[in-house]
Design a protein around this motif. Structure first.
Motif, PDB file in Angstrom:
ATOM      1  N   PHE A   1      37.061  12.873  30.249  1.00 50.55           N
ATOM      2  CA  PHE A   1      37.565  13.513  31.470  1.00 50.55           C
ATOM      3  C   PHE A   1      37.860  12.467  32.542  1.00 50.55           C
ATOM      4  CE2 PHE A   1      35.613  16.831  29.134  1.00 50.55           C
ATOM      5  CZ  PHE A   1      36.294  17.985  29.472  1.00 50.55           C
TER       6      PHE A   1
ATOM      7  N   GLY B   1      33.439  11.650  36.818  1.00 52.38           N
ATOM      8  CA  GLY B   1      32.291  12.487  37.160  1.00 52.38           C
ATOM      9  C   GLY B   1      31.896  13.449  36.072  1.00 52.38           C
ATOM     10  N   SER B   2      32.114  13.055  34.815  1.00 51.48           N
ATOM     11  CA  SER B   2      31.791  13.982  33.733  1.00 51.48           C
ATOM     12  C   SER B   2      30.465  13.643  33.065  1.00 51.48           C
ATOM     13  CB  SER B   2      32.905  13.966  32.695  1.00 51.48           C
ATOM     14  OG  SER B   2      32.852  12.765  31.961  1.00 51.48           O
ATOM     15  N   LEU B   3      29.835  12.526  33.465  1.00 47.87           N
ATOM     16  CA  LEU B   3      28.531  12.206  32.869  1.00 47.87           C
ATOM     17  C   LEU B   3      27.503  13.184  33.406  1.00 47.87           C
ATOM     18  CD1 LEU B   3      28.364   8.307  33.002  1.00 47.87           C
ATOM     19  CD2 LEU B   3      29.166   9.786  31.165  1.00 47.87           C
ATOM     20  N   PHE B   4      26.488  13.476  32.591  1.00 47.95           N
ATOM     21  CA  PHE B   4      25.417  14.343  33.059  1.00 47.95           C
ATOM     22  C   PHE B   4      24.529  13.531  33.998  1.00 47.95           C
ATOM     23  CE2 PHE B   4      26.211  16.168  28.675  1.00 47.95           C
ATOM     24  CZ  PHE B   4      26.932  17.252  29.152  1.00 47.95           C
ATOM     25  N   PRO B   5      24.453  13.898  35.280  1.00 42.92           N
ATOM     26  CA  PRO B   5      23.727  13.055  36.242  1.00 42.92           C
ATOM     27  C   PRO B   5      22.234  12.975  35.964  1.00 42.92           C
ATOM     28  CG  PRO B   5      24.455  15.095  37.280  1.00 42.92           C
ATOM     29  CD  PRO B   5      25.078  15.066  35.922  1.00 42.92           C
ATOM     30  N   TRP B   6      21.691  13.932  35.179  1.00 45.76           N
ATOM     31  CA  TRP B   6      20.251  13.938  34.924  1.00 45.76           C
ATOM     32  C   TRP B   6      19.884  13.117  33.683  1.00 45.76           C
ATOM     33  CZ3 TRP B   6      23.390  18.240  35.121  1.00 45.76           C
ATOM     34  CH2 TRP B   6      23.789  18.766  33.891  1.00 45.76           C
TER      35      TRP B   6
ATOM     36  N   ALA C   1      23.828  12.134  23.964  1.00 43.23           N
ATOM     37  CA  ALA C   1      24.167  13.551  24.129  1.00 43.23           C
ATOM     38  C   ALA C   1      25.344  13.923  23.240  1.00 43.23           C
ATOM     39  CB  ALA C   1      24.493  13.859  25.585  1.00 43.23           C
ATOM     40  N   GLY C   2      26.215  12.932  22.947  1.00 42.58           N
ATOM     41  CA  GLY C   2      27.330  13.175  22.041  1.00 42.58           C
ATOM     42  C   GLY C   2      26.837  13.679  20.695  1.00 42.58           C
TER      43      GLY C   2
ATOM     44  N   LYS D   1      23.516  14.835  20.158  1.00 41.63           N
ATOM     45  CA  LYS D   1      22.595  15.965  20.327  1.00 41.63           C
ATOM     46  C   LYS D   1      23.337  17.271  20.576  1.00 41.63           C
ATOM     47  CE  LYS D   1      18.335  13.714  21.533  1.00 41.63           C
ATOM     48  NZ  LYS D   1      17.928  12.803  22.598  1.00 41.63           N
ATOM     49  N   ALA D   2      24.477  17.188  21.272  1.00 44.85           N
ATOM     50  CA  ALA D   2      25.199  18.416  21.617  1.00 44.85           C
ATOM     51  C   ALA D   2      25.621  19.158  20.354  1.00 44.85           C
ATOM     52  CB  ALA D   2      26.413  18.095  22.472  1.00 44.85           C
TER      53      ALA D   2
ATOM     54  N   TYR E   1      20.831   5.617  35.758  1.00 43.28           N
ATOM     55  CA  TYR E   1      21.428   6.943  35.891  1.00 43.28           C
ATOM     56  C   TYR E   1      22.879   6.792  36.370  1.00 43.28           C
ATOM     57  CZ  TYR E   1      16.967   9.120  35.032  1.00 43.28           C
ATOM     58  OH  TYR E   1      15.825   9.527  34.422  1.00 43.28           O
TER      59      TYR E   1
ATOM     60  N   HIS F   1      24.652   7.703  38.806  1.00 43.80           N
ATOM     61  CA  HIS F   1      24.978   7.346  40.186  1.00 43.80           C
ATOM     62  C   HIS F   1      24.608   5.905  40.516  1.00 43.80           C
ATOM     63  CE1 HIS F   1      20.709   8.463  40.742  1.00 43.80           C
ATOM     64  NE2 HIS F   1      20.737   7.615  41.733  1.00 43.80           N
TER      65      HIS F   1
ATOM     66  N   ARG G   1      30.438   8.087  24.671  1.00 41.95           N
ATOM     67  CA  ARG G   1      29.842   9.386  24.345  1.00 41.95           C
ATOM     68  C   ARG G   1      30.767  10.200  23.444  1.00 41.95           C
ATOM     69  NH1 ARG G   1      28.555  13.284  29.309  1.00 41.95           N
ATOM     70  NH2 ARG G   1      30.797  13.122  29.511  1.00 41.95           N
TER      71      ARG G   1
ATOM     72  N   HIS H   1      31.032  20.023  33.235  1.00 40.28           N
ATOM     73  CA  HIS H   1      29.859  19.714  32.412  1.00 40.28           C
ATOM     74  C   HIS H   1      29.827  20.581  31.147  1.00 40.28           C
ATOM     75  CE1 HIS H   1      28.438  16.863  35.169  1.00 40.28           C
ATOM     76  NE2 HIS H   1      27.789  17.650  36.003  1.00 40.28           N
TER      77      HIS H   1
ATOM     78  N   VAL I   1      32.636  19.275  28.849  1.00 41.52           N
ATOM     79  CA  VAL I   1      32.212  18.048  28.163  1.00 41.52           C
ATOM     80  C   VAL I   1      31.350  18.422  26.971  1.00 41.52           C
ATOM     81  CG1 VAL I   1      30.697  16.048  28.336  1.00 41.52           C
ATOM     82  CG2 VAL I   1      32.320  16.514  30.156  1.00 41.52           C
TER      83      VAL I   1
ATOM     84  N   LEU J   1      31.970  18.078  22.805  1.00 40.24           N
ATOM     85  CA  LEU J   1      31.055  17.308  21.950  1.00 40.24           C
ATOM     86  C   LEU J   1      30.468  18.186  20.849  1.00 40.24           C
ATOM     87  CD1 LEU J   1      29.210  15.298  24.743  1.00 40.24           C
ATOM     88  CD2 LEU J   1      30.895  14.403  23.149  1.00 40.24           C
TER      89      LEU J   1
ATOM     90  N   ALA K   1      28.952  21.360  21.419  1.00 40.92           N
ATOM     91  CA  ALA K   1      27.774  22.124  21.830  1.00 40.92           C
ATOM     92  C   ALA K   1      27.997  23.626  21.680  1.00 40.92           C
ATOM     93  CB  ALA K   1      27.429  21.807  23.276  1.00 40.92           C
TER      94      ALA K   1
ATOM     95  N   TYR L   1      22.774  24.919  23.673  1.00 38.06           N
ATOM     96  CA  TYR L   1      22.801  23.620  24.344  1.00 38.06           C
ATOM     97  C   TYR L   1      23.334  23.774  25.768  1.00 38.06           C
ATOM     98  CZ  TYR L   1      23.480  18.596  24.979  1.00 38.06           C
ATOM     99  OH  TYR L   1      23.404  17.309  25.445  1.00 38.06           O
TER     100      TYR L   1
ATOM    101  N   TRP M   1      15.776  11.465  38.381  1.00 35.00           N
ATOM    102  CA  TRP M   1      17.175  11.055  38.262  1.00 35.00           C
ATOM    103  C   TRP M   1      17.923  11.203  39.591  1.00 35.00           C
ATOM    104  CZ3 TRP M   1      20.687  14.977  39.226  1.00 35.00           C
ATOM    105  CH2 TRP M   1      20.211  16.281  39.105  1.00 35.00           C
TER     106      TRP M   1
END
Lengths: 268, 316
Positions: A93, A96-101, A110-111, A113-114, A141, A143, A157, B211, B214, B218, B220, B224, B309
């Motif tokens: 994308f 800002g498409s990364l999971f911030p957590w 995550a690629g 695990k999803a 992280y 940010h 990813r 999100h 994405v 992937l 999901a 998930y 985080w």
């Protein structure tokens, strides 16, 4: 067309057949995002889709990803119709498409695990961290890293699932020109290494010429393909070279944006 | 404070009433009067600050922090001294409503076991009610935030019932539930449920679409999307809900205890008030201040651990 030999047919990885997609906008107007778009993409090809905003290039990419469905026409990947998103069509994308957590390495993992892969993936993730040159930032992280780094993570990813096709939606659009050039080279490196088919949406003519085998030029209202241009220059390409600049002029003319004496936006 | 260290018998001061200063035996066979106990408390406080001062002296950062707190700590001492003079010595403050500090310590000397039992009762009631309320709130919040149908049917109910202070349900709770403990638990559950549920729902519903997209590209599936995308995104919101619920739950806890419980700090306050033992009321208030601060502190630690985080991403 039907007379094509088998070897040529198998060369095509993605077939887009007279696809139409209309939207109803906020003021209840019908917007023809894509009108009768047909396109075939070759295996291992680097294809760019270029055009001004509103020409439907992102819509086309979202259709290929399966994030959106056409009103008519169909999209065939490896002989199967595209109906929903799948990890064999990786998508990067804009920003800002990364999971911030999640940390950098968790985002890459995550690629896997999803799609429900829970096997030990430490080495695999570490390989991709090295590949995108983010060693030392594994535990950071999103940010805490720069926009360019974040986009490289997003690419990793998507690539960790070994996709047949990597769809890139202006992934370098929000980056400064130095970072952009850096990621462009990284993309070429990954493309050569992984033999992935790349489809890049961009509004940057230089970027398209620098990277692609073919450039699809689209025009808006209604969004359709105006021309497909073969680049045919050997890599590495020189952004100031005469062939490069003449291609650039051709494309800008096609886009009705060419001035009498086009100046390069940047030279490296 | 210091002039109080002179034994009472030797000072010729006008005696307001003939009071026998009782001494209480504490652990290890020691016996203490309230004045001695207060003296020990003050000496303990002074020694503590001195120790902190000595510890902070050699580190630049700690020293600055210590210096910054000096005026406030001095003020604590002055206020304690003033309170002691007005409340114990001169008896200017109306008695028995505002006893001096040493008198409050008497409550602990007199019945520390009983106070401890009531504290444990409060803690148990709070833990059961609050944890159930948070679990229930997060659960319904996720359902409301994720399923439009649940949102349609449940959210209005949440919005209307949520604004009612939980203690208003007290009469029904006491009648319909088998034990006073379960009645109070029910009240704490519903008071914690509202803020947690509505903020969880808001957090889930506000997850950026990108999100989800994405995750879907992937590969999901819904599971998930809920547990690894929507819920992590909602966590900061959930914790805002939990700290609001925390404050509500303290209020509900004490009110429920004051209105119909066989134990707890609220009960202790009420029972002491009946005997005009206001020093015990103050003792219970001090225990609450310490207990609730500790609970808040632990919650804060859990929150900053889970939301680490966010460090540097948000202000504060």
């Amino acid at each position: 067309m039907s007379e094509q030999p088998l070897s040529v047919l198998s060369k095509v990885i993605l077939q887009i057949d007279s696809v139409n997609r209309t939207y109803i906008d906020d003021e209840d107007n019908t917007v023809e995002a894509l009108q009768n778009v047909s396109l075939s993409v070759n295996r291992r090809e680097f294809l760019s889709i270029i055009g001004s905003s509103g020409c439907g290039k992102t819509t086309l990419l979202r259709l290929i990803a399966g994030l959106d469905t056409p009103q008519s026409g169909q999209l065939i990947l490896n002989g199967e119709a595209i109906t929903q998103p799948a990890p064999q069509r990786g998508y990067v994308f804009q920003q800002g498409s990364l999971f911030p957590w999640l940390t950098v390495e968790q985002n890459i993992a995550a690629g896997l695990k999803a799609r429900g892969v829970h096997r030990q993936n430490k080495d695999e993730v570490a390989d991709y961290v090295t590949l995108i040159g983010l060693n030392g930032f594994e535990k950071s992280y999103p940010h805490q890293i720069s926009g360019g780094m974040a986009q490289r993570v997003a690419i990793a990813r998507a690539l960790i699932n070994n996709p047949n096709v990597l769809l890139l939606d202006e992934p370098m659009g929000a980056l400064d020109s130095f970072t952009r050039a850096d990621i462009q080279d990284k993309l070429l490196e990954l493309w050569k290494k992984n033999s992935t088919t790349m489809i890049l949406v961009t509004h940057d003519v230089d970027e398209a010429i620098y990277l692609s085998d073919r450039i699809v030029v689209m025009t808006p209202r209604p969004g359709k393909i105006k021309e497909i241009i073969e680049v045919g220059l050997p890599h590495p390409r020189h952004r100031g070279g005469s062939e490069f600049l003449s291609l650039r002029r051709d494309i800008l003319e096609t886009l009705h944006m060419a001035s009498a004496n086009p100046q390069p936006e940047y030279m490296i | 404070m210091l002039f109080r260290s002179v034994p009472d018998q030797t000072r010729k001061m006008p005696q307001v009433a003939k009071v026998k200063i009782a001494s209480y035996s504490v652990f290890g066979g020691f016996s203490l009067t309230i004045n001695q106990a207060y003296r020990f408390a003050l000496i303990g406080l002074i020694l503590l600050y001195l120790a902190i001062g000595a510890f902070s002296w050699f580190d630049q950062e700690r020293r600055r922090k210590f210096k910054r707190r000096v005026p406030f700590r001095l003020a604590i001492g002055l206020v304690l001294a003033l309170w002691d003079v007005l409340g114990t010595k001169l008896l200017v403050l109306p008695q028995p409503f505002f006893p001096g500090p040493s008198r409050i310590i008497e409550a602990f000397l007199m019945e520390s076991d009983y106070i401890w039992q009531n504290t444990l009762y409060s803690l148990r009631l709070f833990s059961v009610g609050f944890l159930l309320g948070v679990a229930f709130g997060v659960g319904t919040g996720i359902l409301i935030g994720w399923f439009p149908r649940v949102y349609y049917w449940v959210y209005p109910v949440l919005k209307i019932t949520g604004v009612i202070p939980a203690v208003a349900w007290m009469p029904f709770a006491l009648t319909l539930l088998p034990t006073p403990f379960s009645a109070a638990t029910f009240l704490i559950v519903i008071c914690a449920w509202f803020p947690v549920a509505s903020l969880t729902a808001a957090g889930i519903a506000s997850t950026p679409r990108v999100h989800f997209e994405v995750a879907r590209t992937l590969g999901a599936k819904t599971r998930y999307l809920v547990f690894h995308v929507a819920i992590p995104h909602a966590l900061p919101n959930i914790f805002t809900g939990i700290s609001t619920a925390n404050a509500f739950a303290f209020t509900t806890l004490v009110m429920a205890e004051m209105m119909g419980q066989p134990g707890g700090l609220g009960y202790y306050i009420n029972a002491s008030k009946v005997w005009s033992a206001y020093y015990k009321v103050f003792a219970a208030i001090i225990v609450m201040a310490v207990l609730f601060s500790l609970i808040m502190h632990v919650m804060g630690l859990i929150q900053s651990r889970i939301l680490r985080w966010q460090k540097g991403l948000v202000k504060s």
